[in-house]
Design a protein around this motif. Structure first.
Motif, PDB file in Angstrom:
ATOM      1  N   THR A 125       5.378  21.827 -30.187  1.00 39.86           N
ATOM      2  CA  THR A 125       5.937  21.415 -28.772  1.00 39.86           C
ATOM      3  C   THR A 125       4.526  21.889 -27.871  1.00 39.86           C
ATOM      4  O   THR A 125       3.721  22.697 -28.148  1.00 39.86           O
ATOM      5  CB  THR A 125       7.024  22.413 -28.309  1.00 39.86           C
ATOM      6  N   TYR A 126       4.300  21.200 -26.750  1.00 39.17           N
ATOM      7  CA  TYR A 126       3.202  21.424 -25.887  1.00 39.17           C
ATOM      8  C   TYR A 126       3.783  21.821 -24.504  1.00 39.17           C
ATOM      9  O   TYR A 126       4.433  20.991 -23.978  1.00 39.17           O
ATOM     10  CB  TYR A 126       2.101  20.175 -25.668  1.00 39.17           C
ATOM     11  N   HIS A 127       3.745  22.812 -24.045  1.00 42.05           N
ATOM     12  CA  HIS A 127       4.189  23.224 -22.836  1.00 42.05           C
ATOM     13  C   HIS A 127       3.025  23.200 -21.748  1.00 42.05           C
ATOM     14  O   HIS A 127       2.018  23.773 -21.715  1.00 42.05           O
ATOM     15  CB  HIS A 127       4.445  24.960 -22.723  1.00 42.05           C
ATOM     16  N   GLY A 185      15.998  28.008 -35.452  1.00 37.16           N
ATOM     17  CA  GLY A 185      15.074  27.887 -35.959  1.00 37.16           C
ATOM     18  C   GLY A 185      14.029  28.995 -35.346  1.00 37.16           C
ATOM     19  O   GLY A 185      14.241  29.696 -34.681  1.00 37.16           O
ATOM     20  N   LEU A 186      12.776  28.831 -35.979  1.00 35.05           N
ATOM     21  CA  LEU A 186      11.944  29.962 -35.854  1.00 35.05           C
ATOM     22  C   LEU A 186      10.386  29.184 -35.314  1.00 35.05           C
ATOM     23  O   LEU A 186      10.030  28.357 -36.053  1.00 35.05           O
ATOM     24  CB  LEU A 186      11.556  31.027 -36.930  1.00 35.05           C
ATOM     25  N   SER A 187       9.887  29.787 -34.240  1.00 32.55           N
ATOM     26  CA  SER A 187       8.610  29.049 -33.932  1.00 32.55           C
ATOM     27  C   SER A 187       7.533  30.171 -33.503  1.00 32.55           C
ATOM     28  O   SER A 187       7.801  31.203 -33.249  1.00 32.55           O
ATOM     29  CB  SER A 187       8.855  28.131 -32.702  1.00 32.55           C
ATOM     30  N   VAL A 188       6.233  29.796 -33.550  1.00 29.59           N
ATOM     31  CA  VAL A 188       5.214  30.502 -33.130  1.00 29.59           C
ATOM     32  C   VAL A 188       4.241  29.771 -32.262  1.00 29.59           C
ATOM     33  O   VAL A 188       3.863  28.554 -32.507  1.00 29.59           O
ATOM     34  CB  VAL A 188       4.381  30.617 -34.513  1.00 29.59           C
ATOM     35  N   PHE A 189       3.766  30.613 -31.148  1.00 28.95           N
ATOM     36  CA  PHE A 189       2.819  30.054 -30.126  1.00 28.95           C
ATOM     37  C   PHE A 189       1.344  30.332 -30.461  1.00 28.95           C
ATOM     38  O   PHE A 189       0.997  31.245 -31.145  1.00 28.95           O
ATOM     39  CB  PHE A 189       3.118  30.708 -28.883  1.00 28.95           C
ATOM     40  N   PHE A 190       0.430  29.450 -30.210  1.00 32.24           N
ATOM     41  CA  PHE A 190      -0.660  29.312 -30.799  1.00 32.24           C
ATOM     42  C   PHE A 190      -1.761  28.628 -29.847  1.00 32.24           C
ATOM     43  O   PHE A 190      -1.333  27.845 -28.862  1.00 32.24           O
ATOM     44  CB  PHE A 190      -1.209  28.825 -32.321  1.00 32.24           C
ATOM     45  N   ALA A 230       7.637  16.891 -30.331  1.00 26.82           N
ATOM     46  CA  ALA A 230       7.588  16.076 -31.317  1.00 26.82           C
ATOM     47  C   ALA A 230       8.412  16.627 -32.625  1.00 26.82           C
ATOM     48  O   ALA A 230       7.974  17.724 -33.005  1.00 26.82           O
ATOM     49  CB  ALA A 230       6.366  15.613 -31.871  1.00 26.82           C
ATOM     50  N   GLY A 231       9.425  15.954 -32.945  1.00 24.26           N
ATOM     51  CA  GLY A 231      10.301  16.579 -34.034  1.00 24.26           C
ATOM     52  C   GLY A 231      10.475  15.700 -35.082  1.00 24.26           C
ATOM     53  O   GLY A 231      10.437  14.552 -34.929  1.00 24.26           O
ATOM     54  N   ILE A 232      10.802  16.070 -36.428  1.00 20.00           N
ATOM     55  CA  ILE A 232      11.127  15.459 -37.518  1.00 20.00           C
ATOM     56  C   ILE A 232      12.060  16.041 -38.380  1.00 20.00           C
ATOM     57  O   ILE A 232      12.093  17.494 -38.327  1.00 20.00           O
ATOM     58  CB  ILE A 232       9.783  15.297 -38.542  1.00 20.00           C
ATOM     59  N   VAL A 243       4.734  25.423 -32.685  1.00 18.65           N
ATOM     60  CA  VAL A 243       5.033  25.007 -33.652  1.00 18.65           C
ATOM     61  C   VAL A 243       6.044  25.935 -34.618  1.00 18.65           C
ATOM     62  O   VAL A 243       6.221  27.173 -34.357  1.00 18.65           O
ATOM     63  CB  VAL A 243       3.714  24.914 -34.867  1.00 18.65           C
ATOM     64  N   GLY A 244       7.196  25.023 -35.107  1.00 17.10           N
ATOM     65  CA  GLY A 244       8.479  25.803 -35.670  1.00 17.10           C
ATOM     66  C   GLY A 244       9.002  24.903 -36.555  1.00 17.10           C
ATOM     67  O   GLY A 244       8.658  23.772 -36.926  1.00 17.10           O
TER      68      GLY A 244
END
Length: 214
Positions: free
Chosen positions: A78-80, A209-214, A89-91, A55-56
């Motif tokens: 994002t789903y890998h 942008g900045l994103s985090v994996f969870f 999916a973006g907005i 998510v970012g």
């Protein structure tokens, strides 16, 4: 280059009745003549977390054709589903400016203030083309990905919702096991007829942008 040195050693040969003699035999040494003096350097490498979701948030500039460039901001989920492919999916949100006609005509307004609000949402498929590494120092490396992405969605602008296609590319740098920085370039295409004849509007997006994996 190897130097195969031959050494002579004595091998006993017994003939019976307690009679043994020594004969010469040769042994081949396959060891390198020069041993390389190379010490491996340990490298600390940031790896993608084992989780598949990312998510970012992002910010950038969107050039809205005929309506100036605008500040853009938004978010992505994002789903890998493999090492190479991912869904995104973006907005995004921006605001259209004045057209050249409005600036020249003075008090004429093509759009109301509310109609200048610009937003889009899309679902995309991405492909990691060139995974690699970027070295900050000789002892620390960042995993990187250059990826291509394309998809479809909708754009709300000028009082209407318009089917939109988008294509682009991005560059991802893993700062830690779960935090990444992205730099991206996208083109958004949709049909519009606000200024007269219907045409395909091409809007260019540049963002980071900045994103985090969870």
């Amino acid at each position: 280059m190897e130097n195969r040195t031959k050494h002579l050693f004595l091998k006993p040969l017994c003939l019976g009745a307690g009679l043994c003699i020594a004969i010469g035999a040769q042994a081949q040494d396959n060891r390198p003549l020069i041993e390389p003096d190379v010490t491996p350097v340990p490298v600390t490498e940031a790896l993608i977390d084992t989780e598949n979701f990312e998510v970012g948030v992002f910010v950038g500039v969107l050039n809205i054709e005929d309506f100036e460039s605008s500040l853009l901001y938004g978010g992505k989920l994002t789903y890998h589903f493999s090492e190479s492919f991912f869904f995104e999916a973006g907005i995004g949100f921006a605001e259209g400016g004045e057209t050249s006609f409005e600036k020249l005509a003075g008090n004429v307004e093509v759009l109301t203030d509310g109609e200048r609000d610009y937003s889009y949402y899309n679902i995309n498929l991405g492909y990691n083309v060139l995974p690699g590494e970027a070295f900050l120092t000789e002892n620390y490396a960042f995993n990187t990905n250059f990826y291509l992405i394309a998809g479809a969605g909708a754009t709300d602008f000028a009082g209407d919702t318009r089917f939109t296609l988008n294509v682009g590319a991005g560059y991802q740098v893993l700062l830690t096991d779960s935090v990444a920085v992205h730099i991206g370039l996208r083109q958004h295409y949709y049909r519009i007829d606000v200024l007269g004849a219907e045409k395909t509007s091409m809007n260019t997006e540049v963002s980071t942008g900045l994103s985090v994996f969870f």
